[in-house]
Design a protein around this motif. Structure first.
Motif, PDB file in Angstrom:
ATOM      1  N   ALA A 197       0.433  -7.205  -6.182  1.00  0.00           N
ATOM      2  CA  ALA A 197      -0.579  -6.778  -5.159  1.00  0.00           C
ATOM      3  C   ALA A 197      -0.744  -5.388  -5.306  1.00  0.00           C
ATOM      4  O   ALA A 197      -1.811  -4.775  -5.559  1.00  0.00           O
ATOM      5  CB  ALA A 197      -0.318  -6.967  -3.581  1.00  0.00           C
ATOM      6  N   GLN A 257       5.609 -10.898  -6.451  1.00  0.00           N
ATOM      7  CA  GLN A 257       4.092 -10.953  -5.870  1.00  0.00           C
ATOM      8  C   GLN A 257       3.823  -9.549  -5.376  1.00  0.00           C
ATOM      9  O   GLN A 257       2.512  -9.173  -5.294  1.00  0.00           O
ATOM     10  CB  GLN A 257       3.570 -12.221  -5.187  1.00  0.00           C
ATOM     11  N   LEU A 264      -2.975 -14.064  -4.261  1.00  0.00           N
ATOM     12  CA  LEU A 264      -3.379 -12.759  -5.043  1.00  0.00           C
ATOM     13  C   LEU A 264      -4.151 -12.754  -6.227  1.00  0.00           C
ATOM     14  O   LEU A 264      -5.207 -12.031  -6.396  1.00  0.00           O
ATOM     15  CB  LEU A 264      -2.067 -12.022  -5.511  1.00  0.00           C
TER      16      LEU A 264
END
Length: 452
Positions: free
Chosen positions: A442, A438, A190
């Motif tokens: 995103a 995560q 990311l």
């Protein structure tokens, strides 16, 4: 349990204690059993203590040797720069030394560069830095590492810079490990370091930045969070030439700094992501925790107003008791110590290792720095999309308080996520386990993306 690290330490006997440094391999943890993340770093120190290494020797292994070598290389770099060596290739002196080390030491960062680009380190020195307290320091050094290259739009605005901020007692190293960098900074991650320009400073009083244990002891200026954020801003604008941030994110203290960034520099970033923090002044049990760290050290006669020759063990011991409880999570700790004997052993070993690696003055200043933190009055001034993430097993920011749920409503583009307790969460330390959160990062990046 931590046989790989232990075996590495055996090289000390083969080539000498002055030529080994273990900090550059895993940087706060790296998938090794017993050193799975930054919260277990004391296991490494413990193994060295068990093997008979002295405090001075352990300090050399924990980056002391590396910093000594880098200082020597920097001297050579300055000489080379002065002689216009390297055919007029212009590399700032603050970064040249690391290029030299990487060139002269093949394989130094091989394990890292297989996953993400090797970090480049530097030091930014601010002259006559004035603190909020009115105190002044002739030279304030902020150490930092960077990954990647800044990218600008047609108007010269940096579009890909990411500021990552560590917690109390931490440093940039906690982010250069598999559980964080290996997840986020890797190719196609990311925050792919080939696409983003990542800046990770050691905050004032931490890591390789200026701190009390450098020599001033209790005469070091009494810095606060506002001083830290100001120094971060000056690092970006004066040293690195950054005029815009794609993202500000931080963990624990760094999470609190992220809230402050949104208020102090509301037009400077596209997005904010504070992890493991609350947007209110330190109060309640959290303030109790901090007083339980500060007061025992100050009240220990061996502290000697900060001018001790040996650590004030009685006060420091009580302080570390509190630190252990703050960072612990019942489910995870039970898995690590499922019996009375294993719990006693883990406790005794933890205390011995932490006492060997903690400086009382540094700890005092780090914990006391939160005294000026209170973003609550200015939450409506935050403009950038903000995603706050806490974990339900965090003893420092317990979910039953409902504080973030209440205050996030005042942030125009704010959102709060509470991670449930699982076998994977580690209490307060969940903030650096990127695989757990995560997906939310995103979503934030997508929601805050600027369309050309």
């Amino acid at each position: 349990m931590y046989w790989r690290v232990a075996l590495r330490s055996c090289h000390c006997k083969k080539i000498g204690i002055d030529h080994v440094d273990i900090s550059s391999d895993f940087d706060g943890g790296g998938g090794v059993e017993g050193w799975d993340d930054a919260s277990e770093t004391f296991n490494v120190t413990l193994e060295l203590v068990r093997r008979g290494y002295t405090k001075k020797q352990i300090a050399k292994l924990w980056s002391g040797n590396l910093l000594r070598v880098l200082d020597e290389v920097q001297k050579v770099a300055k000489q080379m720069q002065a002689k216009r060596f390297m055919m007029n290739v212009k590399i700032p002196v603050s970064k040249l030394w690391l290029y030299l080390v990487l060139c002269l030491t093949p394989g130094l960062c091989r394990a890292q560069t297989e996953i993400y680009p090797a970090p480049v380190a530097g030091d930014f020195v601010m002259r006559d830095f004035k603190f909020q307290s009115g105190e002044t320091l002739p030279e304030l050094k902020v150490h930092y590492v960077i990954l990647g290259t800044p990218a600008k739009d047609k108007d010269g605005r940096v579009m890909n810079a990411v500021l990552v901020l560590h917690g109390t007692g931490g440093s940039h190293r906690q982010f250069l490990r598999e559980q964080f960098a290996g997840v986020l900074f890797k190719k196609s991650g990311l925050l792919d370091a080939e696409k983003y320009f990542i800046i990770i400073p050691d905050n004032i009083g931490h890591g390789a930045s200026s701190k009390p244990s450098d020599g001033l002891h209790a005469k070091f200026p009494h810095y606060g969070y506002h001083d830290m954020v100001t120094a971060q801003y000056r690092l970006l604008t004066e040293e690195l030439g950054i005029n815009h941030l794609r993202l500000v994110m931080g963990t624990s203290m760094g999470g609190m700094h992220s809230w402050m960034w949104g208020e102090m520099y509301p037009d400077f970033m596209d997005a904010l992501m504070p992890l493991a923090s609350l947007p209110v002044e330190i109060s309640g049990r959290n303030r109790f925790f901090r007083r339980m760290i500060i007061d025992p050290i100050l009240n220990d006669p061996d502290w000697q107003n900060g001018e001790y020759k040996t650590q004030p063990v009685r006060g420091l011991t009580t302080a570390i008791y509190t630190l252990i409880m703050m960072g612990s999570a019942p489910l995870y700790m039970q898995s690590q110590a499922p019996s009375k004997d294993s719990a006693d052993k883990l406790f005794d070993d933890s205390m011995k290792a932490r006492l060997a690696s903690t400086d009382a003055n540094d700890l005092l200043y780090q914990v006391d720095a939160s005294r000026d933190y209170n973003p609550a009055p200015g939450l409506e001034t935050i403009k950038a999309p903000l995603l706050a993430i806490n974990s339900a097993d965090d003893a420092v920011n317990p979910p039953e308080l409902g504080i973030v749920e209440r205050e996030i409503r005042r942030v125009k583009n704010g959102r709060f996520v509470l991670l449930p307790i699982t076998q994977e969460t580690h209490g307060h330390g969940t903030h650096t386990l990127a695989t757990i959160w995560q997906n939310y990062l995103a979503e934030l990046l997508m929601a805050s993306e600027k369309k050309n």
